[in-house]
Design an enzyme around this catalytic site. Sequence first.
Site, PDB file in Angstrom:
ATOM      1  N   GLY A   1     -20.610  16.033  14.373  1.00 54.76           N
ATOM      2  CA  GLY A   1     -21.516  14.881  13.455  1.00 54.76           C
ATOM      3  C   GLY A   1     -22.814  14.854  13.711  1.00 54.76           C
ATOM      4  N   SER A   2     -23.841  15.481  12.737  1.00 55.55           N
ATOM      5  CA  SER A   2     -25.122  15.668  12.953  1.00 55.55           C
ATOM      6  C   SER A   2     -26.130  15.904  11.926  1.00 55.55           C
ATOM      7  CB  SER A   2     -25.313  16.803  14.219  1.00 55.55           C
ATOM      8  OG  SER A   2     -24.323  17.893  13.809  1.00 55.55           O
ATOM      9  N   ARG A   3     -27.124  16.315  11.797  1.00 59.71           N
ATOM     10  CA  ARG A   3     -28.085  16.713  10.856  1.00 59.71           C
ATOM     11  C   ARG A   3     -29.047  17.553  11.083  1.00 59.71           C
ATOM     12  NH1 ARG A   3     -31.290  11.508   8.774  1.00 59.71           N
ATOM     13  NH2 ARG A   3     -32.816  13.017   7.631  1.00 59.71           N
TER      14      ARG A   3
END
Length: 228
Positions: free
Chosen positions: A189-191
């Site tokens: 989960g990240s960007r």
Amino acid sequence: MRVKIHREGTNILILLLFILAVVNASAWMFIRPVEVPVVFSTVSAVVYFLVVNFFRSPKRHFSGDRHNVVISSADGTVVALEEVYEPECLKRRCIQLSVFMSVLNVHANWFPVDGEVLLTRHHSGRFMGAYLPKSSTENERSTVLIRAANGQEILVRQVAGALARRIVTYAEPGIEASIEDHMGFIKFGSRVDLYLPLDAEIYVKLGDKTTGGVTAVARLADNPNPSL
């Protein structure tokens, strides 16, 4: 596209498989009624499939025109597209284009442009939801500055999310950047934020889905204005 398991997931998958095997073997040997170990095995299979899915590492090839092209560094959804001031490296106004990766997306990150890596820098920080705007400046993150083939500087920022606890960055100053190579990997989960020159032509909009190493998100100007 050919899919394999990313090297960042090999040890995790081996350890998880061992733990699940021990838990399920114990359940089948000692727990009754039989419905309980059946539930254990079903849940274990689903969990293991999701982790395998997370660490998949497809081999991708960009077949379009590479001249001044900017490719998405990540699979996911465009959650930010706006003009901002970047104070850390570029120290000027630019276009921020951010792609959010859910736990179901591929989490390998590609170089967005062909060029040369000028700088890499890691920042400790918080682990807020990566979809939040302030995660770009307050979360655990890694910054990569690249000089594109046309001379313009592009900033890439890997941002950890609420579940991510490790950012891996393969980029090092002085190495050649290629849009077909992995720049790094973010776990769970990240960007990824791209900071582009104001004169770049943007191809995507908010809510668009991108594929890392494949989706062209922008094109740099042929005659860059150094003041932008």
